[in-house]
Design a protein around this motif. Structure first.
Motif, PDB file in Angstrom:
ATOM      1  N   THR A  37       0.821  -1.209   0.000  1.00 27.31           N
ATOM      2  CA  THR A  37       0.000   0.000   0.000  1.00 27.31           C
ATOM      3  C   THR A  37       0.857   1.263   0.000  1.00 27.31           C
ATOM      4  OG1 THR A  37      -1.708  -1.189   1.201  1.00 27.31           O
ATOM      5  CG2 THR A  37      -1.841   1.203   1.242  1.00 27.31           C
ATOM      6  N   ARG A  38       1.889   1.283   0.808  1.00 26.21           N
ATOM      7  CA  ARG A  38       2.752   2.463   0.914  1.00 26.21           C
ATOM      8  C   ARG A  38       3.361   2.822  -0.438  1.00 26.21           C
ATOM      9  NH1 ARG A  38       4.487   5.351   5.535  1.00 26.21           N
ATOM     10  NH2 ARG A  38       6.271   6.593   4.982  1.00 26.21           N
ATOM     11  N   CYS A  39       3.820   1.821  -1.174  1.00 29.28           N
ATOM     12  CA  CYS A  39       4.411   2.072  -2.497  1.00 29.28           C
ATOM     13  C   CYS A  39       3.364   2.632  -3.457  1.00 29.28           C
ATOM     14  CB  CYS A  39       5.009   0.788  -3.076  1.00 29.28           C
ATOM     15  SG  CYS A  39       6.641   0.412  -2.435  1.00 29.28           S
ATOM     16  N   ARG A  40       2.187   2.030  -3.472  1.00 31.21           N
ATOM     17  CA  ARG A  40       1.120   2.530  -4.345  1.00 31.21           C
ATOM     18  C   ARG A  40       0.829   3.996  -4.025  1.00 31.21           C
ATOM     19  NH1 ARG A  40      -1.775  -2.295  -3.272  1.00 31.21           N
ATOM     20  NH2 ARG A  40      -3.125  -1.143  -1.864  1.00 31.21           N
ATOM     21  N   GLU A  41       0.752   4.308  -2.742  1.00 28.14           N
ATOM     22  CA  GLU A  41       0.445   5.678  -2.332  1.00 28.14           C
ATOM     23  C   GLU A  41       1.542   6.654  -2.743  1.00 28.14           C
ATOM     24  OE1 GLU A  41      -0.160   5.177   1.850  1.00 28.14           O
ATOM     25  OE2 GLU A  41      -2.260   4.591   1.597  1.00 28.14           O
ATOM     26  N   TYR A  79       2.997  10.666  -9.371  1.00 29.33           N
ATOM     27  CA  TYR A  79       2.649  10.613 -10.787  1.00 29.33           C
ATOM     28  C   TYR A  79       1.229  11.067 -11.089  1.00 29.33           C
ATOM     29  CZ  TYR A  79       7.057   8.284 -11.526  1.00 29.33           C
ATOM     30  OH  TYR A  79       8.391   8.004 -11.574  1.00 29.33           O
ATOM     31  N   ALA A  80       0.265  10.673 -10.291  1.00 28.67           N
ATOM     32  CA  ALA A  80      -1.123  11.032 -10.586  1.00 28.67           C
ATOM     33  C   ALA A  80      -1.513  12.364  -9.957  1.00 28.67           C
ATOM     34  CB  ALA A  80      -2.063   9.936 -10.112  1.00 28.67           C
ATOM     35  N   ASN A  81      -1.147  12.556  -8.703  1.00 31.02           N
ATOM     36  CA  ASN A  81      -1.532  13.786  -8.009  1.00 31.02           C
ATOM     37  C   ASN A  81      -0.533  14.915  -8.198  1.00 31.02           C
ATOM     38  OD1 ASN A  81      -3.768  12.413  -7.083  1.00 31.02           O
ATOM     39  ND2 ASN A  81      -2.854  11.918  -5.119  1.00 31.02           N
ATOM     40  N   GLU A  82       0.617  14.597  -8.779  1.00 30.73           N
ATOM     41  CA  GLU A  82       1.655  15.574  -9.117  1.00 30.73           C
ATOM     42  C   GLU A  82       2.132  16.378  -7.909  1.00 30.73           C
ATOM     43  OE1 GLU A  82      -0.052  17.896 -12.260  1.00 30.73           O
ATOM     44  OE2 GLU A  82       0.032  16.234 -13.666  1.00 30.73           O
ATOM     45  N   LEU A  83       2.252  15.715  -6.785  1.00 34.12           N
ATOM     46  CA  LEU A  83       2.746  16.375  -5.586  1.00 34.12           C
ATOM     47  C   LEU A  83       4.268  16.421  -5.609  1.00 34.12           C
ATOM     48  CD1 LEU A  83       0.480  14.720  -2.855  1.00 34.12           C
ATOM     49  CD2 LEU A  83       0.130  16.882  -4.047  1.00 34.12           C
ATOM     50  N   SER A  84       4.830  17.402  -4.956  1.00 34.69           N
ATOM     51  CA  SER A  84       6.286  17.503  -4.873  1.00 34.69           C
ATOM     52  C   SER A  84       6.799  16.460  -3.882  1.00 34.69           C
ATOM     53  CB  SER A  84       6.696  18.903  -4.392  1.00 34.69           C
ATOM     54  OG  SER A  84       6.319  19.068  -3.034  1.00 34.69           O
ATOM     55  N   TRP A  85       8.083  16.165  -3.975  1.00 35.74           N
ATOM     56  CA  TRP A  85       8.666  15.177  -3.061  1.00 35.74           C
ATOM     57  C   TRP A  85       8.599  15.682  -1.620  1.00 35.74           C
ATOM     58  CZ3 TRP A  85       8.505  10.641  -4.746  1.00 35.74           C
ATOM     59  CH2 TRP A  85       8.793  10.332  -6.071  1.00 35.74           C
ATOM     60  N   ALA A  86       8.759  16.975  -1.435  1.00 40.97           N
ATOM     61  CA  ALA A  86       8.682  17.536  -0.079  1.00 40.97           C
ATOM     62  C   ALA A  86       7.277  17.360   0.498  1.00 40.97           C
ATOM     63  CB  ALA A  86       9.062  19.013  -0.096  1.00 40.97           C
ATOM     64  N   THR A  87       6.285  17.613  -0.320  1.00 40.22           N
ATOM     65  CA  THR A  87       4.900  17.439   0.127  1.00 40.22           C
ATOM     66  C   THR A  87       4.617  15.983   0.446  1.00 40.22           C
ATOM     67  OG1 THR A  87       4.223  19.316  -1.239  1.00 40.22           O
ATOM     68  CG2 THR A  87       2.478  17.809  -0.506  1.00 40.22           C
ATOM     69  N   ALA A 141       6.788  13.745   1.341  1.00 44.06           N
ATOM     70  CA  ALA A 141       7.504  13.409   2.579  1.00 44.06           C
ATOM     71  C   ALA A 141       6.686  13.850   3.791  1.00 44.06           C
ATOM     72  CB  ALA A 141       8.885  14.069   2.593  1.00 44.06           C
ATOM     73  N   ASP A 142       6.147  15.063   3.750  1.00 45.16           N
ATOM     74  CA  ASP A 142       5.317  15.551   4.854  1.00 45.16           C
ATOM     75  C   ASP A 142       4.072  14.700   5.030  1.00 45.16           C
ATOM     76  OD1 ASP A 142       7.053  17.628   5.384  1.00 45.16           O
ATOM     77  OD2 ASP A 142       5.881  19.126   4.287  1.00 45.16           O
ATOM     78  N   GLN A 143       3.458  14.371   3.919  1.00 46.39           N
ATOM     79  CA  GLN A 143       2.197  13.635   3.951  1.00 46.39           C
ATOM     80  C   GLN A 143       2.353  12.236   4.559  1.00 46.39           C
ATOM     81  OE1 GLN A 143       0.482  13.164   0.048  1.00 46.39           O
ATOM     82  NE2 GLN A 143      -1.595  13.160   0.864  1.00 46.39           N
ATOM     83  N   TYR A 144       3.478  11.601   4.286  1.00 53.17           N
ATOM     84  CA  TYR A 144       3.665  10.216   4.738  1.00 53.17           C
ATOM     85  C   TYR A 144       4.659  10.092   5.893  1.00 53.17           C
ATOM     86  CZ  TYR A 144       0.876   9.087   0.720  1.00 53.17           C
ATOM     87  OH  TYR A 144      -0.151   9.029  -0.171  1.00 53.17           O
ATOM     88  N   ALA A 178      10.429   6.044  -3.225  1.00 49.47           N
ATOM     89  CA  ALA A 178       9.722   5.900  -4.491  1.00 49.47           C
ATOM     90  C   ALA A 178      10.580   5.151  -5.513  1.00 49.47           C
ATOM     91  CB  ALA A 178       9.315   7.266  -5.034  1.00 49.47           C
ATOM     92  N   SER A 179      11.869   5.366  -5.486  1.00 41.42           N
ATOM     93  CA  SER A 179      12.774   4.652  -6.398  1.00 41.42           C
ATOM     94  C   SER A 179      12.715   3.148  -6.145  1.00 41.42           C
ATOM     95  CB  SER A 179      14.203   5.164  -6.235  1.00 41.42           C
ATOM     96  OG  SER A 179      15.084   4.442  -7.051  1.00 41.42           O
ATOM     97  N   ARG A 180      12.728   2.780  -4.875  1.00 41.12           N
ATOM     98  CA  ARG A 180      12.603   1.352  -4.540  1.00 41.12           C
ATOM     99  C   ARG A 180      11.237   0.815  -4.980  1.00 41.12           C
ATOM    100  NH1 ARG A 180      15.245   3.442  -0.092  1.00 41.12           N
ATOM    101  NH2 ARG A 180      13.327   3.581   1.137  1.00 41.12           N
ATOM    102  N   CYS A 181      10.217   1.638  -4.825  1.00 40.25           N
ATOM    103  CA  CYS A 181       8.876   1.229  -5.241  1.00 40.25           C
ATOM    104  C   CYS A 181       8.785   1.061  -6.760  1.00 40.25           C
ATOM    105  CB  CYS A 181       7.833   2.247  -4.768  1.00 40.25           C
ATOM    106  SG  CYS A 181       7.598   2.261  -2.982  1.00 40.25           S
ATOM    107  N   ARG A 182       9.430   1.961  -7.499  1.00 39.29           N
ATOM    108  CA  ARG A 182       9.452   1.826  -8.968  1.00 39.29           C
ATOM    109  C   ARG A 182      10.148   0.537  -9.371  1.00 39.29           C
ATOM    110  NH1 ARG A 182      10.005   7.388  -8.792  1.00 39.29           N
ATOM    111  NH2 ARG A 182      12.258   7.302  -8.744  1.00 39.29           N
TER     112      ARG A 182
END
Length: 182
Positions: free
Chosen positions: A129-133, A139-147, A149-152, A164-168
């Motif tokens: 789930t974490r990787c999907r999120e 990619y879909a919500n176009e959030l910045s990496w900083a955002t 990071a804060d969100q999760y 995200a690299s590991r998830c890809r």
């Protein structure tokens, strides 16, 4: 906020129009104006949702570019049938054989696209789930990496990128397994 947004539009609308028209010449001026208007709405909604604090031109331009690519993609799904001189001399119309071959290619293309979409969906469905999120947020919500990071609750933007690299990589492996059964 309204004054800031109005000033942003005044400062950057023509610049955005120039950039988009030079990059996406297949889109009409009217389409580009619609895209810019839709991009303003998205930008304003992202500010209201606290995804960003204030309007920034690079962020706005990215929204414009993404919407432009979507518009081009939609255009590509429409069949354009041209009439050449031979068709006019022969029958004064396009031959049915040509129309049928174009339709067959379009159907085959649509079938392949649908298969690919299903494979991507299946691969994502098999991921944690974490990787999907993380991937969806970027990619879909176009959030910045900083955002993201804060969100999760991640340390910083670099940590989010690494995760995200590991998830890809996991996604690639899952997709490869689905494609080739390895």
């Amino acid at each position: 906020m309204e004054k800031i947004f109005a000033q942003f539009i005044k400062d950057y609308e023509q610049k955005a129009m120039n950039t988009l028209s030079s990059r996406y010449s297949v889109l009409s001026e009217e389409s580009l104006r619609d895209i810019i208007q839709d991009s303003y709405v998205t930008l304003y909604e992202n500010i209201a949702a606290k995804k960003i604090n204030e309007p920034h031109y690079p962020y706005f331009l990215k929204i414009c570019m993404n919407l432009s690519l979507k518009a081009i993609s939609r255009q590509g799904k429409h069949i354009v049938v041209g009439i050449n001189e031979n068709d006019i001399q022969q029958k004064d119309t396009v031959s049915m054989h040509k129309v049928e071959s174009i339709l067959q290619v379009c159907d085959e293309h649509e079938s392949i696209v649908n298969e690919k979409k299903q494979l991507v969906h299946d691969a994502l469905g098999n991921m944690p789930t974490r990787c999907r999120e993380l991937l969806w947020s970027f990619y879909a919500n176009e959030l910045s990496w900083a955002t993201i990071a804060d969100q999760y609750g991640l340390k910083n933007a670099d940590t989010a990128k690494s995760a995200a690299s590991r998830c890809r990589q996991t996604f690639k492996e899952k997709l490869k397994n689905l494609l080739y059964g390895k």
